[in-house]
Write an enzyme that holds these catalytic residues in place. Sequence first.
Site, short mmCIF file in Angstrom:
data_model
loop_
_atom_site.label_atom_id
_atom_site.label_comp_id
_atom_site.label_asym_id
_atom_site.label_seq_id
_atom_site.Cartn_x
_atom_site.Cartn_y
_atom_site.Cartn_z
N SER A 1 28.64 37.94 27.66
CA SER A 1 27.55 38.14 26.64
C SER A 1 26.07 37.72 26.97
CB SER A 1 27.94 37.81 25.18
OG SER A 1 27.95 36.48 25.26
N LYS A 2 25.08 37.79 26.04
CA LYS A 2 23.71 37.49 26.39
C LYS A 2 23.93 36.01 26.44
CE LYS A 2 21.37 41.10 24.13
NZ LYS A 2 20.52 41.47 23.12
N ARG A 3 24.87 35.04 25.95
CA ARG A 3 24.87 33.55 26.03
C ARG A 3 25.22 33.11 27.49
NH1 ARG A 3 29.73 34.76 23.81
NH2 ARG A 3 31.67 34.02 24.98
N HIS A 4 25.65 34.00 28.35
CA HIS A 4 25.67 33.76 29.67
C HIS A 4 24.40 34.03 30.40
CE1 HIS A 4 30.17 34.36 28.23
NE2 HIS A 4 29.91 33.19 28.79
N GLY A 5 23.49 34.42 29.84
CA GLY A 5 22.26 34.78 30.70
C GLY A 5 22.20 36.01 30.68
#
Length: 484
Positions: free
Chosen positions: A242-246
């Site tokens: 997801s976006k939390r991984h970049g």
Amino acid sequence: MSLRVRFAPSPTGYLHVGGARTALFNWLLARREGGTFVLRIEDTDRERSSPAMVEAILEGMAWLGLDWDEGPWHQAEGVGRHRADALRLLDEGKAYRDFTRPEELARLREEDPDRVIAYPREAADALSEEEEARLLEAGAPFAIRFRVPPGETVWVDRVHGETRFPNGSIEDLVLLRTDGTPTYNLAVVSDDAAMRINLVMRGDDHISNTPKQILLHEALGNPVPDFAHVPMILGPDGKRLSKRHGATAIGDYAHFGILPGAMANFLALLGWSPGTDEEIFTREELVERFSLERVHRKSAVFDPRKLEWMNGEHIARLPIEQLLEHVRAALEEGYPEAARAARELGSERLAGVVRILVPRARVLDDLADRARPFLERRIAYHPEAVRKHWAKDPAAAAGHLEALERTFEETPWREDALEEALRGLAAERGVGAGKLIHPLRVALLGEAVSPGIFEVLVAMGRELALARIRAGREQLAGLERDGA
């Protein structure tokens, strides 16, 4: 019939890593088997879809080099056909009108979730023809639901093998909503049949939709396509990417200096193996080697460090002319002094600088950033490099640099000659060569780590290298005064 596969993104967001990997797998298989790769934009969700997202998806695919053979078709253009299919199933008794109020279904879902599966059909079957006609005449809203037949749905998944779903666990799925719009499963089945898709390859998150779509294909009398469900992509923490991984939008990676060939190579290895320890492939090599038989069943892990390493390997394989073009463009955009020096330096000398930088580059912008110390008159000295190789004994470091300056003024400007001169000087001063190399590196580049120091000297040129050594001695004089 030759292979026909499709990629069907929804334009409610950008082309993300998972979608790009699915598109790549379909494209690779189509190219390997001489099949047809169809692009379909699933834009029936008019409120959330946007032309900007469609454009972003097309740009992302073009950047990756995934050209399509047919399309892009738009799912919204087939709404009339979707409705006709639903009405045919209704006429044939394979579907029914569901007059259940949404609030009643919500109440049942909360009170007795198991009851919801059976309730709409029971309520519909309990209606007499007269009651149903009266509701229709009164304009009562209704959905059209598919009658899921009894039994079990079985298919041989091209990745997972034989897969079974009990039909009793499948709710009678809605085909047309109360406003007459088609649902996802109906639209997909209708479109796949119309486009003659004979292999549906997609992520594991769609596997629960497959029995529903197989049942609809069979009810409509369509040829049932093969299915292949590829593994999900997880972040380094083991959770769904997801976006939390970049950055997950493919377009972002282009801005970060990732090459499209490197990204395609990286994505291909997320869930597929060539059967060897090889990891670096061109697009043509991937086409030649790809097969469904080597697609994994378990989830793949997206490792940004592995992507950067792989990108570095692809950078190293680029022609020097292409690398120079990028370096010049990056310097012109952000570093006017270095850009001016690069123009004056000429292609041959700049190529010498770039060549020694390539082995350490991980993204394209690294080359421009690391070329700056070879071009600009002044550099910044990294605090850690100064602390480690200058500040512990500024007088000794300054003495080494002074001796190197005198020696290099008379030395032929070749790697072998410079190395011989430095090592000879170290022997004269009774120290190891590293005692001279480390403070010299800080003076030349401001860093504690660099390409080989003799390569750096030659690429930098005599004039600039000696100027850097003199500037380093001035910095060291300041350190001595501060220390005093």
